[in-house]
Each structure stands twice: as structure tokens, then as C-alpha cells.
Motif scaffolding. Structure first.
Motif, PDB file in Angstrom:
ATOM      1  N   MET A   1      32.774  45.096  33.894  1.00 47.35           N
ATOM      2  CA  MET A   1      33.628  44.683  35.146  1.00 47.35           C
ATOM      3  C   MET A   1      34.895  44.215  35.092  1.00 47.35           C
ATOM      4  O   MET A   1      35.686  44.675  35.859  1.00 47.35           O
ATOM      5  CB  MET A   1      32.686  43.563  35.593  1.00 47.35           C
ATOM      6  N   GLY A   2      35.385  43.757  33.951  1.00 46.88           N
ATOM      7  CA  GLY A   2      36.845  43.515  33.872  1.00 46.88           C
ATOM      8  C   GLY A   2      36.942  42.517  32.764  1.00 46.88           C
ATOM      9  O   GLY A   2      36.105  41.942  32.079  1.00 46.88           O
ATOM     10  N   LEU A   3      38.222  42.354  32.336  1.00 48.19           N
ATOM     11  CA  LEU A   3      38.703  41.330  31.082  1.00 48.19           C
ATOM     12  C   LEU A   3      39.947  40.754  31.637  1.00 48.19           C
ATOM     13  O   LEU A   3      40.995  41.056  32.418  1.00 48.19           O
ATOM     14  CB  LEU A   3      38.605  41.864  30.061  1.00 48.19           C
ATOM     15  N   ILE A   4      40.050  39.549  31.011  1.00 52.59           N
ATOM     16  CA  ILE A   4      41.440  38.582  30.989  1.00 52.59           C
ATOM     17  C   ILE A   4      41.900  38.520  29.502  1.00 52.59           C
ATOM     18  O   ILE A   4      40.976  38.113  28.649  1.00 52.59           O
ATOM     19  CB  ILE A   4      41.008  37.271  31.686  1.00 52.59           C
ATOM     20  N   VAL A   5      42.989  38.647  29.326  1.00 58.81           N
ATOM     21  CA  VAL A   5      43.676  38.550  27.964  1.00 58.81           C
ATOM     22  C   VAL A   5      44.245  37.149  28.103  1.00 58.81           C
ATOM     23  O   VAL A   5      44.547  36.364  29.004  1.00 58.81           O
ATOM     24  CB  VAL A   5      44.643  39.392  27.599  1.00 58.81           C
ATOM     25  N   LYS A   6      44.774  36.630  26.823  1.00 59.05           N
ATOM     26  CA  LYS A   6      45.383  35.332  26.318  1.00 59.05           C
ATOM     27  C   LYS A   6      46.589  35.126  27.431  1.00 59.05           C
ATOM     28  O   LYS A   6      46.656  33.686  27.412  1.00 59.05           O
ATOM     29  CB  LYS A   6      45.558  35.194  25.025  1.00 59.05           C
ATOM     30  N   ASP A   7      47.237  36.063  27.780  1.00 60.75           N
ATOM     31  CA  ASP A   7      48.427  35.584  28.618  1.00 60.75           C
ATOM     32  C   ASP A   7      47.895  35.493  30.235  1.00 60.75           C
ATOM     33  O   ASP A   7      49.002  35.483  31.002  1.00 60.75           O
ATOM     34  CB  ASP A   7      49.642  36.735  28.491  1.00 60.75           C
ATOM     35  N   GLY A   8      46.922  35.831  30.473  1.00 60.99           N
ATOM     36  CA  GLY A   8      46.315  35.878  31.965  1.00 60.99           C
ATOM     37  C   GLY A   8      46.155  37.032  32.533  1.00 60.99           C
ATOM     38  O   GLY A   8      45.717  37.213  33.480  1.00 60.99           O
ATOM     39  N   THR A   9      46.648  38.008  31.742  1.00 59.40           N
ATOM     40  CA  THR A   9      46.525  39.373  32.433  1.00 59.40           C
ATOM     41  C   THR A   9      45.221  39.970  32.606  1.00 59.40           C
ATOM     42  O   THR A   9      44.436  39.679  31.612  1.00 59.40           O
ATOM     43  CB  THR A   9      47.407  40.446  31.622  1.00 59.40           C
ATOM     44  N   THR A  10      45.013  40.591  33.663  1.00 55.58           N
ATOM     45  CA  THR A  10      43.493  41.093  34.093  1.00 55.58           C
ATOM     46  C   THR A  10      43.635  42.535  34.154  1.00 55.58           C
ATOM     47  O   THR A  10      44.392  43.149  34.332  1.00 55.58           O
ATOM     48  CB  THR A  10      43.149  40.251  35.197  1.00 55.58           C
ATOM     49  N   TYR A  11      42.397  43.092  33.614  1.00 57.20           N
ATOM     50  CA  TYR A  11      42.226  44.654  33.708  1.00 57.20           C
ATOM     51  C   TYR A  11      40.842  44.828  34.431  1.00 57.20           C
ATOM     52  O   TYR A  11      39.793  43.937  34.122  1.00 57.20           O
ATOM     53  CB  TYR A  11      42.074  45.246  32.430  1.00 57.20           C
TER      54      TYR A  11
ATOM     55  N   LYS B   1      37.467  47.122  41.202  1.00 60.15           N
ATOM     56  CA  LYS B   1      38.402  46.419  41.277  1.00 60.15           C
ATOM     57  C   LYS B   1      38.861  45.762  42.652  1.00 60.15           C
ATOM     58  O   LYS B   1      39.397  44.839  42.642  1.00 60.15           O
ATOM     59  CB  LYS B   1      39.538  47.169  41.023  1.00 60.15           C
ATOM     60  N   SER B   2      38.389  46.503  43.650  1.00 57.65           N
ATOM     61  CA  SER B   2      38.774  45.961  45.233  1.00 57.65           C
ATOM     62  C   SER B   2      37.977  44.797  45.585  1.00 57.65           C
ATOM     63  O   SER B   2      38.383  43.926  46.467  1.00 57.65           O
ATOM     64  CB  SER B   2      38.310  46.853  46.224  1.00 57.65           C
ATOM     65  N   ARG B   3      36.714  44.361  44.762  1.00 60.39           N
ATOM     66  CA  ARG B   3      36.033  43.216  45.012  1.00 60.39           C
ATOM     67  C   ARG B   3      36.036  42.143  43.868  1.00 60.39           C
ATOM     68  O   ARG B   3      35.374  41.106  43.984  1.00 60.39           O
ATOM     69  CB  ARG B   3      34.433  43.645  45.302  1.00 60.39           C
ATOM     70  N   THR B   4      36.936  42.304  42.691  1.00 57.68           N
ATOM     71  CA  THR B   4      36.511  41.646  41.719  1.00 57.68           C
ATOM     72  C   THR B   4      37.695  40.841  41.349  1.00 57.68           C
ATOM     73  O   THR B   4      38.817  41.224  41.506  1.00 57.68           O
ATOM     74  CB  THR B   4      36.443  42.534  40.630  1.00 57.68           C
ATOM     75  N   SER B   5      37.717  39.623  41.051  1.00 58.76           N
ATOM     76  CA  SER B   5      38.891  38.823  40.363  1.00 58.76           C
ATOM     77  C   SER B   5      38.361  38.016  39.266  1.00 58.76           C
ATOM     78  O   SER B   5      37.334  37.433  39.469  1.00 58.76           O
ATOM     79  CB  SER B   5      39.084  37.875  41.553  1.00 58.76           C
ATOM     80  N   ILE B   6      39.048  37.942  38.159  1.00 58.54           N
ATOM     81  CA  ILE B   6      38.743  37.360  37.151  1.00 58.54           C
ATOM     82  C   ILE B   6      39.761  36.325  36.915  1.00 58.54           C
ATOM     83  O   ILE B   6      41.061  36.525  36.641  1.00 58.54           O
ATOM     84  CB  ILE B   6      38.661  38.120  35.727  1.00 58.54           C
ATOM     85  N   SER B   7      39.684  35.080  36.842  1.00 61.13           N
ATOM     86  CA  SER B   7      40.611  33.989  36.392  1.00 61.13           C
ATOM     87  C   SER B   7      40.238  32.973  35.218  1.00 61.13           C
ATOM     88  O   SER B   7      39.193  33.283  34.457  1.00 61.13           O
ATOM     89  CB  SER B   7      40.672  33.005  37.851  1.00 61.13           C
ATOM     90  N   ARG B   8      41.156  32.128  34.787  1.00 62.42           N
ATOM     91  CA  ARG B   8      40.718  31.142  34.026  1.00 62.42           C
ATOM     92  C   ARG B   8      41.067  29.796  34.363  1.00 62.42           C
ATOM     93  O   ARG B   8      42.151  29.486  35.048  1.00 62.42           O
ATOM     94  CB  ARG B   8      41.358  31.616  32.594  1.00 62.42           C
TER      95      ARG B   8
ATOM     96  N   LEU C   1      34.297  34.753  37.116  1.00 62.14           N
ATOM     97  CA  LEU C   1      34.150  35.900  37.931  1.00 62.14           C
ATOM     98  C   LEU C   1      34.256  35.506  39.173  1.00 62.14           C
ATOM     99  O   LEU C   1      33.112  34.733  39.548  1.00 62.14           O
ATOM    100  CB  LEU C   1      32.983  36.636  37.234  1.00 62.14           C
ATOM    101  N   GLN C   2      34.794  36.348  40.280  1.00 69.29           N
ATOM    102  CA  GLN C   2      34.560  36.353  41.549  1.00 69.29           C
ATOM    103  C   GLN C   2      34.161  37.725  41.860  1.00 69.29           C
ATOM    104  O   GLN C   2      35.162  38.690  41.535  1.00 69.29           O
ATOM    105  CB  GLN C   2      35.570  35.663  42.309  1.00 69.29           C
ATOM    106  N   LEU C   3      33.121  37.828  42.705  1.00 67.13           N
ATOM    107  CA  LEU C   3      32.753  39.335  43.231  1.00 67.13           C
ATOM    108  C   LEU C   3      32.739  39.293  44.712  1.00 67.13           C
ATOM    109  O   LEU C   3      31.582  38.422  45.093  1.00 67.13           O
ATOM    110  CB  LEU C   3      31.682  39.925  42.755  1.00 67.13           C
ATOM    111  N   SER C   4      33.537  39.935  45.422  1.00 66.66           N
ATOM    112  CA  SER C   4      33.287  39.562  46.949  1.00 66.66           C
ATOM    113  C   SER C   4      32.451  40.485  47.434  1.00 66.66           C
ATOM    114  O   SER C   4      31.949  41.574  47.058  1.00 66.66           O
ATOM    115  CB  SER C   4      34.637  39.390  47.528  1.00 66.66           C
ATOM    116  N   SER C   5      32.122  40.161  48.821  1.00 64.20           N
ATOM    117  CA  SER C   5      31.244  41.010  49.712  1.00 64.20           C
ATOM    118  C   SER C   5      29.943  41.728  48.965  1.00 64.20           C
ATOM    119  O   SER C   5      29.883  42.881  48.812  1.00 64.20           O
ATOM    120  CB  SER C   5      32.314  42.129  50.331  1.00 64.20           C
ATOM    121  N   VAL C   6      29.130  40.991  48.388  1.00 64.32           N
ATOM    122  CA  VAL C   6      27.957  41.297  47.607  1.00 64.32           C
ATOM    123  C   VAL C   6      26.937  42.030  48.663  1.00 64.32           C
ATOM    124  O   VAL C   6      26.745  41.754  49.594  1.00 64.32           O
ATOM    125  CB  VAL C   6      27.662  40.308  46.666  1.00 64.32           C
TER     126      VAL C   6
END
Length: 119
Positions: free
Chosen positions: A50-60, A66-73, A82-87
Motif C-alpha cells: 500500500m505504501g511506506l514512510i521513510v525516516k525523514d517523513g517522505t511517503t510513497y 494513492k488517491s485514498r491513502t495517507s501514511i503518517s507518523r 495508515l488512513q484509507l478513505s472512502s472504503v
């Protein structure tokens, strides 16, 4: 030894946002050179990155999500989320968190958490 543990609601209603947290122990998500990933496995199907986050906070993100996914820390808690919208029911799956070295996923993964999307 690093350990990862997923947490979050097991049932989400259609059109709502799925929110999961991965708590990491035995390693820092801000100083480690590993990337921190979310992966899911729908029933009877294969694994989907689904995605990843690296140590500086950059996400892929996976382009298909992508349009529904957000990864934070939350660095104070050594957690990433992980947040997945409009499930929809098609988002029903076991959700895993895992670290990776580059794109190579590393053991151990979290044990996984079942999320069902249903009204």
C-alpha cells in the motif's frame, strides 16, 4: 529485536475512513535507514503493498491506492499510521505493517489485523 504491532478498529462502515496504527519497538522509525510499510491481503487474494514512510517523513504510495491513502507518523510514540478513505467492502483484508530495506520487506512483520468493511 524489532517488533511491530498493528492496532485499530476491526470493523469500518462503507464510505468511512479506515485508520490503523503500527507501534514499533526495538528500533527507531526516525533514525533507522529502514522504510516502514503497510501491506494488505484480501481474503483469497495475494499481498498488496500500500505504501511506506521513510525516516525523514517522505511517503510513497501504490499508484492504485494513492488517491485514498495517507501514511503518517508520531515520532514521540515511535508509531506510523495508515488512513484509507472512502472504503468499500473490497477493502476488507488483513492489514500488516512491516519494515523494508529499500523495497525488500524484512522480517519480522506485525502479526496483522483483520479489518472488515461492512454496514
Amino acid at each position: 529485536q524489532v517488533q511491530l504491532q498493528e492496532s485499530g478498529p476491526g470493523l469500518v462502515k462503507p464510505s468511512q475512513t479506515l485508520s490503523l496504527t503500527c507501534t514499533v519497538s526495538g528500533g527507531s522509525i526516525t533514525t533507522s535507514s529502514y522504510a516502514w510499510n503497510w501491506i494488505r491481503q484480501p481474503p483469497g487474494k495475494g499481498l498488496e503493498w500500500m505504501g511506506l514512510i521513510v525516516k525523514d517523513g517522505t511517503t510513497y504510495y501504490n499508484p492504485s491506492l494513492k488517491s485514498r491513502t495517507s501514511i503518517s507518523r508520531d515520532t514521540s510514540k515511535n508509531q506510523f499510521s495508515l488512513q484509507l478513505s472512502s472504503v468499500t467492502p473490497e477493502d476488507t483484508a488483513v492489514y500488516f505493517c512491516a519494515r523494508s530495506w529499500g523495497i525488500i520487506l524484512q522480517e519480522p512483520w506485525g502479526q496483522g489485523t483483520q479489518v472488515t468493511v461492512s454496514s
